[in-house]
Design a protein around this motif. Structure first.
Motif, mmCIF file in Angstrom:
data_model
loop_
_atom_site.group_PDB
_atom_site.id
_atom_site.type_symbol
_atom_site.label_atom_id
_atom_site.label_comp_id
_atom_site.label_asym_id
_atom_site.label_seq_id
_atom_site.Cartn_x
_atom_site.Cartn_y
_atom_site.Cartn_z
ATOM 1 N N ARG A 1 50.749 -7.903 56.558
ATOM 2 C CA ARG A 1 50.611 -6.599 55.886
ATOM 3 C C ARG A 1 51.917 -6.213 55.190
ATOM 4 O O ARG A 1 51.909 -5.732 54.062
ATOM 5 N N ARG B 1 52.794 -6.496 46.487
ATOM 6 C CA ARG B 1 52.146 -5.461 45.673
ATOM 7 C C ARG B 1 53.184 -4.628 44.930
ATOM 8 O O ARG B 1 53.045 -4.359 43.737
ATOM 9 N N GLU C 1 52.456 -5.927 51.143
ATOM 10 C CA GLU C 1 52.935 -4.700 50.513
ATOM 11 C C GLU C 1 54.155 -4.979 49.623
ATOM 12 O O GLU C 1 54.272 -4.421 48.539
#
Length: 182
Positions: free
Chosen positions: A132, A139, A136
């Motif tokens: 995760r 992203r 992130e």
């Protein structure tokens, strides 16, 4: 009206990122594949390899966003693979997991610039948390890249506008002062 749960909402707003798994033990690769909810994380396993040489070939062919690799492997170990990826594929995020709790390995991994370093046995929960975090980071990097691209397009359009503008009768000093201020 159908109400979606948070996981569905998170999943629909996510871009899928590609992952390659690298470990000389096929059972480890299978365990990682089966214990992580890849799709819910916005991740897709696009390939796996049992050594660094094969992994490098896969990276070239599949252009993944994340490579998860063991350190100790035949032909090319995970640290050498990480070095090569860092030199040739700067956008690939590397997660190293190893059963060797040696400070020199961790130090080398930090020097190379890997994203995360995990000790085996790796739990599904800890790997999910790391994935995760890395997702992130990717992203955010992609968003910054898109913003920068938009900025340059706007800048080019602005310059094109200035080139086509007729400045007859306009105070040149006023224009120069305006351009200096941005």
């Amino acid at each position: 009206m159908e109400i979606k749960n948070n996981t569905d909402i998170e999943k629909t707003n996510m871009e899928n990122y590609k992952v390659i798994l690298v470990d000389d033990e096929e059972e480890v690769i299978d365990a990682i594949k089966s214990r992580i909810l890849w799709e819910q994380l916005g991740l897709q396993i696009v390939g796996s390899a049992t050594n660094g040489v094969k992994a490098l070939e896969l990276v070239e062919k599949l252009q993944p966003d994340i490579v998860i690799t063991d350190i100790k492997m035949p032909y090319m170990d995970g640290l050498e693979l990480s070095r090569r990826l860092n030199d040739e594929y700067r956008n690939v995020h590397i997660i190293i997991f190893t059963g060797f709790d040696e400070f020199d390995y961790a130090k080398e991994a930090i020097t190379i610039g890997i994203s995360e370093y995990l000790l085996k046995p790796v739990t599904a929960a800890s790997l999910t948390a790391v994935l995760r975090k890395v997702r992130e980071e990717i992203r955010e990097e992609k968003e910054k890249s898109r913003l920068l691209e938009r900025y340059f397009v706007s800048y080019e359009q602005y310059n094109e506008f200035l080139d086509k503008t007729d400045y007859t009768g306009v105070n040149r000093k006023l224009i120069e002062d305006f351009l200096k201020l941005g």
